[in-house]
Write a protein that holds these residues in place. Structure first.
Motif, PDB file in Angstrom:
ATOM      1  N   MET A  74       0.839  -1.191   0.000  1.00  0.00           N
ATOM      2  CA  MET A  74       0.000   0.000   0.000  1.00  0.00           C
ATOM      3  C   MET A  74       0.877   1.245   0.000  1.00  0.00           C
ATOM      4  O   MET A  74       2.020   1.197   0.456  1.00  0.00           O
ATOM      5  CB  MET A  74      -0.905   0.017   1.238  1.00  0.00           C
ATOM      6  N   TYR A  75       0.339   2.356  -0.504  1.00  0.00           N
ATOM      7  CA  TYR A  75       1.092   3.618  -0.470  1.00  0.00           C
ATOM      8  C   TYR A  75       1.476   3.928   0.962  1.00  0.00           C
ATOM      9  O   TYR A  75       2.592   4.336   1.253  1.00  0.00           O
ATOM     10  CB  TYR A  75       0.244   4.740  -1.080  1.00  0.00           C
ATOM     11  N   PHE A  76       0.535   3.792   1.879  1.00  0.00           N
ATOM     12  CA  PHE A  76       0.799   3.740   3.312  1.00  0.00           C
ATOM     13  C   PHE A  76      -0.367   3.023   3.960  1.00  0.00           C
ATOM     14  O   PHE A  76      -1.458   2.995   3.403  1.00  0.00           O
ATOM     15  CB  PHE A  76       1.026   5.150   3.911  1.00  0.00           C
ATOM     16  N   PRO A  77      -0.211   2.385   5.116  1.00  0.00           N
ATOM     17  CA  PRO A  77       1.048   2.231   5.855  1.00  0.00           C
ATOM     18  C   PRO A  77       1.997   1.258   5.172  1.00  0.00           C
ATOM     19  O   PRO A  77       1.607   0.531   4.262  1.00  0.00           O
ATOM     20  CB  PRO A  77       0.576   1.683   7.207  1.00  0.00           C
ATOM     21  N   GLY A  78       3.227   1.255   5.653  1.00  0.00           N
ATOM     22  CA  GLY A  78       4.237   0.369   5.093  1.00  0.00           C
ATOM     23  C   GLY A  78       4.094  -1.057   5.597  1.00  0.00           C
ATOM     24  O   GLY A  78       3.311  -1.352   6.506  1.00  0.00           O
ATOM     25  N   PRO A  79       4.868  -1.964   5.047  1.00  0.00           N
ATOM     26  CA  PRO A  79       4.706  -3.394   5.360  1.00  0.00           C
ATOM     27  C   PRO A  79       5.234  -3.823   6.721  1.00  0.00           C
ATOM     28  O   PRO A  79       4.948  -4.938   7.162  1.00  0.00           O
ATOM     29  CB  PRO A  79       5.467  -4.083   4.230  1.00  0.00           C
ATOM     30  N   GLY A  80       6.002  -2.974   7.384  1.00  0.00           N
ATOM     31  CA  GLY A  80       6.504  -3.358   8.702  1.00  0.00           C
ATOM     32  C   GLY A  80       5.391  -3.717   9.661  1.00  0.00           C
ATOM     33  O   GLY A  80       5.461  -4.715  10.380  1.00  0.00           O
ATOM     34  N   VAL A  81       4.334  -2.909   9.675  1.00  0.00           N
ATOM     35  CA  VAL A  81       3.215  -3.182  10.584  1.00  0.00           C
ATOM     36  C   VAL A  81       2.427  -4.413  10.139  1.00  0.00           C
ATOM     37  O   VAL A  81       1.843  -5.117  10.970  1.00  0.00           O
ATOM     38  CB  VAL A  81       2.272  -1.964  10.700  1.00  0.00           C
TER      39      VAL A  81
END
Length: 336
Positions: A88-95
Motif C-alpha cells: 500500500m502507499y501507506f502504511p508500510g509493510p513493517g506493521v
C-alpha cells in the motif's frame, strides 16, 4: 557497549520462473542480449492468483529466520522492513509483518532506500542493539517488482532486470565486540536522483485527482527509468570506495575478505569489483543469474543462500555492499 550479530537467516522466492526466452515472447529481446548485458538467465515473478505480496513474502522469509535464530517470535523487540514496493502507499509493510506474525506491539520501521535498503536497515538495527535499546531486531528486505514493470519493448531495458523475492535476518546482542557487525557505512548523492527513478505516483509530480481521472497507459513516469551506463559507471566507483572504507576502519585489507555479498544489480558490476579486489570465485557470492535484481531483497537472499551452502563459516570476514537509486550506497563489515 554491545555488537550486534546475525543469528538467523531466511529467504522466500515465488515458484514462478520467468526465463529470458519467456520474455522474448513479450517484447523484442532475446536470451543472448539479456545475458551479455546483465548476466541474468531467469528471475521469479509472482503469478497472478498465487497470493504473494511484498508483505507476505517478507513474512515467509521472516518465519524461517526466526526459527533458525532459535528464538520465539515474541522475543523480537523491533521490526525493520526495507522495500521500494510496499503493498500500500501507506502504511508500510513493517506493521503488516507485526500483525501477520502476531508479535506483541513492538515498533515497526520502513526503509525506502531501494537497492541499498537492506544495508541501511542492517545499520539501523545494528545501532539500536549497540546502544542497548533493543536486543532482538528482525530485518526484512522484500520486493514485488513484476506488477509494476513495463513489459513491452519500450520498457525492456529495465524490465528484464528485476525479479521478486524476500530475505530476512534476525540480529541480537553480542558482548564480544570482536565478533558480529564490526561497522556500517552509508552514503548518498541526491543530485543523481533522477538517473534511476520511478516518478509517479508522487505528490510532487501530479495531483491525485489527475491520476484517478487520466488514462495513464502512455504515462512512462509510472515505470522505472534507468540511465544504465551512468548508473554502472557510478556503481563500480562507489562499491570500491565503500568496501575500502569499511576495511580500513577495521584495520583489514582486501586479502582478509572471506566472502563478499554484493547487491545483485548486474553481474558485470560484481565481476568488475571481484577483479579489482583480486577475489576468487569462492570469495564472492552471486545469484543474479537465477533471480535477477530483487533490490532490497537481493543481499539477504544471497546471504542466506551462501550460508545455507556452507560458504560462510564462523570467524569469516563477510562484507555486504550495495549501490542504487538515490544515489545511495553502503557497506557492512561482519566477523561471522
Amino acid at each position: 557497549m554491545y555488537n550486534s550479530k546475525i543469528i538467523g537467516l531466511g529467504k522466500y522466492v515465488p515458484d514462478n520462473v520467468v526465463t529470458n526466452n519467456d520474455l522474448s515472447k513479450m517484447m523484442d529481446t532475446n536470451d543472448e542480449w539479456i545475458t551479455e548485458r546483465t548476466g541474468i538467465k531467469e528471475r521469479r515473478w509472482v503469478k497472478e492468483g498465487d497470493g504473494d505480496t511484498t508483505a507476505t513474502m517478507g513474512v515467509k522469509a521472516a518465519k524461517i529466520a526466526i526459527e533458525r535464530a532459535g528464538i520465539d517470535k515474541d522475543d523480537i523487540d523491533f521490526i525493520i522492513f526495507a522495500t521500494l514496493s510496499p503493498d500500500m502507499y501507506f502504511p508500510g509493510p513493517g506493521v503488516q509483518v507485526q500483525h501477520a506474525l502476531d508479535i506483541k506491539t513492538v515498533g515497526a520501521l520502513d526503509v525506502r532506500n531501494q537497492c541499498s535498503g537492506f544495508v541501511y536497515a542492517i545499520s539501523v538495527a545494528d545501532n539500536f542493539i549497540k546502544t542497548g535499546m533493543y536486543k532482538n531486531v528482525l530485518v526484512i528486505g522484500s520486493e514485488l517488482h513484476s506488477h509494476g514493470l513495463d513489459k513491452t519493448t519500450r520498457g525492456r531495458g529495465v524490465s528484464v532486470i528485476f525479479g521478486d523475492g524476500a530475505g530476512a535476518a534476525v540480529l541480537t546482542r553480542e558482548q564480544d565486540t570482536s565478533k558480529g557487525i564490526l561497522s556500517t557505512h552509508l552514503h548518498s548523492q541526491g543530485e543523481h536522483a533522477e538517473e534511476l527513478v520511478v516518478k509517479a505516483p508522487g505528490m510532487g509530480t501530479r495531483w491525485v485527482t489527475d491520476i484517478i481521472e487520466d488514462d495513464n497507459k502512455d504515462d512512462e513516469s509510472y515505470f522505472p527509468y534507468m540511465n544504465g551506463q551512468f548508473v554502472f559507471k557510478n556503481a563500480v566507483v562507489r562499491f570500491s570506495e565503500v568496501i575500502m572504507e569499511g576495511l580500513m576502519q577495521n584495520n583489514l585489507k582486501k586479502e582478509n575478505i572471506d566472502m563478499l555479498i554484493p547487491h545483485q544489480a548486474n553481474l558485470r558490476i560484481a565481476q568488475f569489483i571481484q577483479k579489482k579486489f583480486q577475489l576468487s570465485d569462492d570469495q564472492v557470492y552471486n545469484n543474479i543469474m537465477r533471480y535477477g535484481n530483487t533490490t532490497a531483497a537481493s543481499i539477504p537472499i544471497a546471504l542466506t543462500e551462501a550460508w545455507e551452502e556452507g560458504k560462510i563459516k564462523e570467524g569469516d570476514t563477510v562484507v555486504l555492499a550495495a549501490f542504487g537509486s538515490g544515489f545511495t550506497w553502503g557497506s557492512v563489515i561482519v566477523k561471522w
